[in-house]
Design an enzyme around this catalytic site. Structure first.
Site, PDB file in Angstrom:
ATOM      1  N   ASP A   6       1.095  -1.830  -0.144  1.00 30.19           N
ATOM      2  CA  ASP A   6      -0.150   0.077  -0.335  1.00 30.19           C
ATOM      3  C   ASP A   6       0.881   1.160  -0.177  1.00 30.19           C
ATOM      4  O   ASP A   6       0.128   2.648  -0.230  1.00 30.19           O
ATOM      5  CB  ASP A   6      -0.996  -0.448   0.868  1.00 30.19           C
ATOM      6  CG  ASP A   6      -0.163  -0.279   2.359  1.00 30.19           C
ATOM      7  OD1 ASP A   6       0.891  -0.208   2.659  1.00 30.19           O
ATOM      8  OD2 ASP A   6      -1.286  -0.243   3.436  1.00 30.19           O
TER       9      ASP A   6
ATOM     10  N   GLU B 195       8.469  -4.222  10.990  1.00 30.32           N
ATOM     11  CA  GLU B 195       9.078  -3.413  10.407  1.00 30.32           C
ATOM     12  C   GLU B 195       9.437  -2.567  11.922  1.00 30.32           C
ATOM     13  O   GLU B 195       8.337  -2.257  12.952  1.00 30.32           O
ATOM     14  CB  GLU B 195       7.748  -2.807   9.367  1.00 30.32           C
ATOM     15  CG  GLU B 195       8.108  -1.556   9.458  1.00 30.32           C
ATOM     16  CD  GLU B 195       6.959  -0.667   8.237  1.00 30.32           C
ATOM     17  OE1 GLU B 195       7.037  -1.798   7.444  1.00 30.32           O
ATOM     18  OE2 GLU B 195       7.274  -0.085   7.656  1.00 30.32           O
TER      19      GLU B 195
HETATM   20  O1  KIV Z   1       3.343  -1.393   1.642  1.00 37.90           O
HETATM   21  C1  KIV Z   1       5.120  -1.812   2.199  1.00 37.90           C
HETATM   22  O2  KIV Z   1       5.486  -1.126   0.834  1.00 37.90           O
HETATM   23  C2  KIV Z   1       4.901  -2.264   2.786  1.00 37.90           C
HETATM   24  C3  KIV Z   1       6.306  -3.046   3.240  1.00 37.90           C
HETATM   25  C4  KIV Z   1       7.370  -1.800   3.546  1.00 37.90           C
HETATM   26  C5  KIV Z   1       6.473  -4.038   4.004  1.00 37.90           C
HETATM   27  O3  KIV Z   1       4.320  -3.167   3.604  1.00 37.90           O
END
Ligand code: KIV
Length: 271
Positions: A52, A189
């Site tokens: 997202d 994260e």
């Molecule tokens: O939306 C994204 O790019 C993510 C990653 C940072 C894991 O969820």
């Protein structure tokens, strides 16, 4: 358009646990469009994530809150067409699983029909029944804990999560619950290395980190960050593998100069 030349084996869900046992790190990169998907299809990167984060990288928003199912489905379809050799995960955007089971399944269905092989969901609390139902429906679920960007307002900004003992205990419980519910992998994260290491050691499913240290089962980066297209974004965890911003800007500047200078097109480049 060139045809795929890759001999790399396409990952499937049962391979994930095996990779953890083999201690061969999983490599995931975000991808949102067919140009980069075509390049990534020819690499040994294991997983493409239509994150997202595309609300930010592709659409210029300042958070992921603005992503919706239509946006993710459109990018997923573009990536799926150009990277048929890759395991493809699509993000479940903000609130898409918080309006009840039927709308959640509708959203997940559109991402799978667009070409995703699995969905990623942020946070655990309140999503347990949906995760169980999705997994029982044969749809692989990747969990996401720690700094889940959809919670940016609740967190009061993009801050490292799991600093206190209580927060770490809760994160470990949530990770274990994700595995019990049938998730096939988990993204962690921006969390201290200590808790990420503990979670990765405790789970039998692979933990893929971003800002979670080296003692996890794989790493993910946002493509634009990895390639240096976001020079002002400087989190501690980020290593840039290209100075993309300067490199691309240089090419556009040279094109402009050569058009204005009458150097492009040449006789050979003309009909
Ligand atoms: O939306 C994204 O790019 C993510 C990653 C940072 C894991 O969820």
């Amino acid at each position: 358009m060139t045809s795929p030349k890759t001999n790399f084996k396409k990952l499937t869900v049962p391979d994930f646990k095996g990779r953890k046992v083999e201690r061969k790190k999983l490599v995931m990169v975000t991808c949102y469009d067919s140009s980069f998907a075509r390049v990534l299809n020819e690499t040994d990167v294991d997983i493409l994530l239509v994150g997202d984060s595309c609300a930010m990288t592709m659409h210029g928003h300042d958070s992921t809150i603005q992503a919706d199912v239509g946006m993710i489905a459109l990018h997923t379809a573009a990536v799926a067409r150009a990277a048929p050799g890759k395991f493809l995960v699509a993000d479940l955007p903000f609130l898409s699983v918080r309006k009840g089971l039927a709308p959640a399944m509708e959203a997940i269905g559109s991402l799978l029909k667009a070409g995703a092989h699995a969905v990623k969901l942020e946070g655990l609390k309140g999503n347990e029944d949906i995760i169980r139902h999705v997994v029982e429906s044969g749809i692989p679920v990747m969990g996401h804990l720690g700094l889940t960007p959809q919670f940016v307002n609740a967190f009061g900004g993009m801050k490292v999560q799991g600093k206190s003992t209580e927060a770490q205990e809760q994160m470990l419980k949530d990770a274990i619950e994700y595995e019990k519910l049938g998730a096939f992998s988990l993204v962690l994260e921006c969390v201290p290395t200590e808790i990420a290491t503990k979670i990765a050691a405790k789970l039998s499913i692979p933990v893929i980190g971003i800002g979670a240290g080296a003692e996890v089962d794989g790493q993910v980066l946002v493509l634009q960050d990895l390639l240096g297209f976001t020079p002002d974004f400087k989190p501690k965890f980020l290593r840039r593998y290209l100075n993309g911003y300067e490199l691309f800007k240089g090419a556009f500047d040279r094109f402009t100069e050569e058009v204005r200078g009458g150097e492009y097109p040449s006789k050979e480049e003309s009909y």
